[in-house]
Design an enzyme around this catalytic site. Structure first.
Site, mmCIF file in Angstrom:
data_model
loop_
_atom_site.group_PDB
_atom_site.id
_atom_site.type_symbol
_atom_site.label_atom_id
_atom_site.label_comp_id
_atom_site.label_asym_id
_atom_site.label_seq_id
_atom_site.Cartn_x
_atom_site.Cartn_y
_atom_site.Cartn_z
ATOM 1 N N ALA A 63 0.834 -1.302 0.080
ATOM 2 C CA ALA A 63 0.140 -0.026 0.023
ATOM 3 C C ALA A 63 1.057 1.121 -0.022
ATOM 4 C CB ALA A 63 -0.700 -0.160 1.381
ATOM 5 N N GLY A 107 0.607 -5.047 0.949
ATOM 6 C CA GLY A 107 -0.496 -5.142 -0.107
ATOM 7 C C GLY A 107 -0.160 -5.884 -1.270
ATOM 8 N N GLU A 110 -0.590 -9.101 -0.902
ATOM 9 C CA GLU A 110 -1.899 -9.467 -0.573
ATOM 10 C C GLU A 110 -2.792 -9.309 -1.946
ATOM 11 O OE1 GLU A 110 -1.881 -6.352 2.387
ATOM 12 O OE2 GLU A 110 -3.074 -7.757 3.615
ATOM 13 N N GLU A 130 4.264 -5.468 7.656
ATOM 14 C CA GLU A 130 3.608 -4.338 8.016
ATOM 15 C C GLU A 130 3.720 -4.212 9.470
ATOM 16 O OE1 GLU A 130 2.376 -6.759 6.107
ATOM 17 O OE2 GLU A 130 0.856 -6.040 4.775
#
Ligand code: 3H9
Length: 714
Positions: A63, A107, A110, A130
């Site tokens: 992200a 992310g 993911e 993270e």
């Protein structure tokens, strides 16, 4: 098509390429672009399979942390949400193959796990880092990862935050194939095989065979939480990641995702997340020096030469060899050289034993280190680092010698930890080529290098030092030339205050316990003993002329030094040491402290842990504010990076200056004023702290607004 995401179709396979340099973060526009491209591919009857790949140097590094930063500080529209994108990828009716190179982190992984299949280059790195940002995977990673790799591996990946390479990911079932040749060609071929094979698509969210059950996995969760408490002391996110993975086992996928989101939102709203995100960007900002353009030419460092094969010199030699730089390592005496080399060998052997690298790698590294007693070959070196004893006379002598031998474009560096780099440079005919490179012990491990910019140091040399630090896998922070630079200048009052606390009523172990529970990697007295009481003693003696007369002096250091309690090296210092070098509280020290206090007319009293933390940490903050105002650090955030990477300050507190902001500068200043009234001159509030606190500002706002158009104070 959005240019952040491109689509090209050839021979039945749609290739969707993400182009969001430098690291293809999932910034606004990227998920939307992915969705739009998927829609087109889904609708196109000529497309039978889809490959998603990253343009440039990487797949998706996660992200966009800038978006997370906004969310963490309550700005923007809350944290990004990728559920719709991930569901669309997974529900595509045609096989979706994720082609991974560089990194698939957070992310990024993911998104990859929402694809039906994943292929990767051998050196690709995949992980859920993270926790390093104080959060948990928030895009269904805690729900899909255990479905692919099993619960134990998922817990390990999310708690450690460490990425794994493609071959290991293949073993775990995180990817389906390692592609040796061209990634896109291999991914397209893989997609065609899938089309030819036919059959149902594998949706990660529907897999359950590796999930186990609440009962079977119970011990994994216990072990995971233990691992979290041990390796990430006082941190919220790693424990929360285990909770979220537990939800993958106990709840259906959709509910597990909701649970994960709740936990993610709790974490991102925490002080820890804010601090760690600050640390992430601070670490990347340090290499940006206002008056040094990014494009400046740097000297190419292929061959280094080091003077001194002691702990520092040996460690620096290893750091160079680890980065493929050949090193000449010089000592004065054969026995010292032999001892230095033996230490290096033992260090490498330990790493091989622990499986960090192979014997072959060790042999290559050892071969890069050339031990010698003469200056032979120094005329070829691109960089010479002096790592001799901390004495100005000795250093000047060495610099005079190397100045005569080194080629004109050789960078001359001193590993001094306190001394004046301008004075050292003044004995050479090329002060512009002279710089301080203050490594931290053990130099092959510690990430920090303080890059000391002297009055005459050229911009090219500063840029070279920054590039070198990066090449060595270290964080180079440019600092100005004052006593102790930034790190040690702040360390001195910290150590002194801790010693005052002991004389006033605490014990070394109480101080150390309070500091480690605050989050410091080690207590200050354990640090003292490791560094050597004699070393600290010598520093203090050498500084005597710089201290204002009449100021209080800690009494215990001299006592320990004269008793020969030199720390770990002599088996006793502030603590006693057993054969495993474990510090043991020593009643003899307690008695000595009490006697010393009587002699010094100090009335001992009970001291609280809060007082210990305030006095030890606030005195550092106050000194940091002085350093900042005097211009010896470019930013408060640079001071934070120094303390996070070189001094064991807890990352989840963001560094001393960030921590001060978290407490509130007014509150910090009020306490400093009280301490000033009680304890006198050492506590005089830094003018900058006064100013910022009075204006309701913070060090972060100072960093954002301060005009640092020019270089460090000189
Ligand atoms: C996440 O994904 C959360 C999700 O689970 C859930 C969300 C709902 N965003 O490090 P470098 C910038 S959390 C924005 O010098 P390298 C960086 O600031 C995220 N920017 O390069 C720098 O900018 P500048 C999980 C990012 O080659 C430039 O890129 N992912 C991001 O030494 C180059 O960076 C991570 O934690 C980002 N995600 O290392 C991975 N990443 O040039 C974080 C980098 O202006 N990133 N930038 O200073 C890394 O670990 C390293 O950057 C990486 C490259 C290994 C990728």
């Amino acid at each position: 098509m959005d240019k952040l995401v491109n689509l090209a179709t050839s021979d039945g396979v749609a290739v969707i390429t993400i182009n969001n340099p430098p690291v293809n973060a999932l910034s606004p526009g990227v998920p939307e672009g992915l969705l739009a491209a998927l829609d087109v591919a889904e609708e196109d009857p000529l497309v039978h399979a889809i490959v998603i790949i990253g343009g440039g140097r990487t797949f998706i590094a996660g992200a966009d942390i800038k978006e997370l930063e906004m969310a963490a500080s309550g700005r923007g529209n809350g944290p990004p949400e990728f559920h719709g994108t991930l569901a669309s990828i997974e529900d595509t009716s045609k096989p979706v193959v994720m082609a991974i190179h560089g990194t698939a982190l957070g992310g990024g992984n993911e998104v990859a796990m929402a694809g039906h299949y994943r292929v990767a280059t051998p050196d690709a790195q995949i992980g859920q880092p993270e926790v390093n940002l104080g959060i948990i995977p928030g895009a269904e990673g805690t729900q899909r990862l255990p479905r692919l790799v099993g619960v134990a591996a998922a817990v390990d990946l999310c708690v450690s935050g460490k990425p794994i390479r493609a071959p290991e990911a293949l073993k775990l079932g995180l990817i389906d194939r390692v592609i040796d040749g061209d990634l896109l060609t291999g991914a397209v071929a893989f997609a065609r095989e899938l089309v030819a094979r036919g059959g149902a698509l594998r949706k990660t969210r529907e897999l359950t065979d590796k999930l186990g059950s609440e009962f079977v996995d119970a011990s994994i969760f216990v072990a995971g939480r233990d691992q979290a408490r041990k390796t990430r002391r006082n941190m919220l996110a790693p424990l929360k990641a285990v909770d979220a993975i537990e939800a993958a086992v106990t709840m259906p996928f959709d509910e597990g995702c909701k649970k994960e989101r709740e936990i993610f939102e709790e974490c991102i709203a925490s002080d820890q997340a804010r601090a760690l995100i600050h640390a992430f960007f601070a670490e990347r900002a340090v290499s940006k020096i206002p008056d040094i353009p990014k494009e400046i030419a740097v000297y190419n460092i292929r061959q280094a030469a080091i003077i001194g094969a002691g702990t520092m010199g040996g460690g620096i030699a290893m750091a160079c060899a680890n980065a493929g730089i050949s090193v000449r390592l010089k000592e004065l005496q054969q026995h010292a050289l032999d001892h230095g080399l033996e230490t290096i060998r033992k260090n490498y052997e330990n790493s091989v034993k622990k499986g960090r690298f192979s014997q072959e790698v060790m042999d290559q590294r050892m071969a890069l280190i050339q031990p010698q007693l003469t200056y032979e070959g120094f005329d070829q070196a691109d960089l010479i680092i002096e790592a001799a004893f901390e004495s100005m006379e000795l250093k000047k002598h060495i610099f005079r010698e190397i100045d005569k031998i080194a080629k004109p474009d050789c960078v001359l560096a001193s590993n001094t930890s306190t001394l004046d780099i301008d004075e050292i440079a003044s004995v050479t005919a090329r002060p512009g080529m002279v710089i301080g490179l203050h490594f931290f012990s053990p130099a092959n491990v510690m990430r920090l290098v303080e890059i000391v910019r002297g009055k005459a140091t050229s911009k090219e040399v500063v840029a070279t030092a920054l590039a070198l630090a990066k090449k060595l896998g270290k964080v180079g922070v440019v600092v100005g030339n004052c006593w102790g630079f930034v790190g040690n200048r702040m360390m001195l009052p910290y150590m002194r205050e801790a010693q005052f606390l002991v004389e006033e009523g605490a014990t070394p172990e109480q101080v150390d316990r309070a500091l480690t529970s605050f989050g410091m990697a080690m207590g200050i007295f354990a640090v003292d003993d490791m560094g050597g009481i004699d070393v600290q003693w010598r520093v203090r003696e050498e500084r005597k002329h710089m201290e204002k007369p009449g100021l209080r002096v800690p009494l215990m250091l001299a006592k320990l030094f004269h008793l020969g309690r030199l720390g770990q090296k002599s088996g006793a210092g502030w603590y006693r040491y057993d054969e495993n070098r474990k510090p043991i509280p020593d009643p003899e020290v307690h008695t000595l402290i009490e006697k010393t206090a009587v002699e010094g007319g100090i009335e001992r009293r009970p001291i609280s842990d809060d007082e210990i933390i305030e006095r030890c940490i606030y005195i550092m903050i106050n000194e940091g504010a002085k350093i900042l105002e005097e211009g010896y650090a470019l930013r408060a955030a640079d001071i934070d990076v120094i303390y996070l990477t070189g001094y064991g300050f807890p990352a989840y507190r963001g560094g001393p200056m960030w921590y001060a902001d978290t407490v509130g500068l007014k509150k910090v200043l009020d306490r400093i004023r009280e301490l000033h009234a009680q304890h006198g001159a050492f506590w005089e509030p830094a003018p900058l702290l006064n100013k910022l606190a009075d204006q309701g500002q913070s060090f972060a706002t100072y960093d954002a607004s301060h005009d640092r158009a020019l270089a460090l104070a000189q």
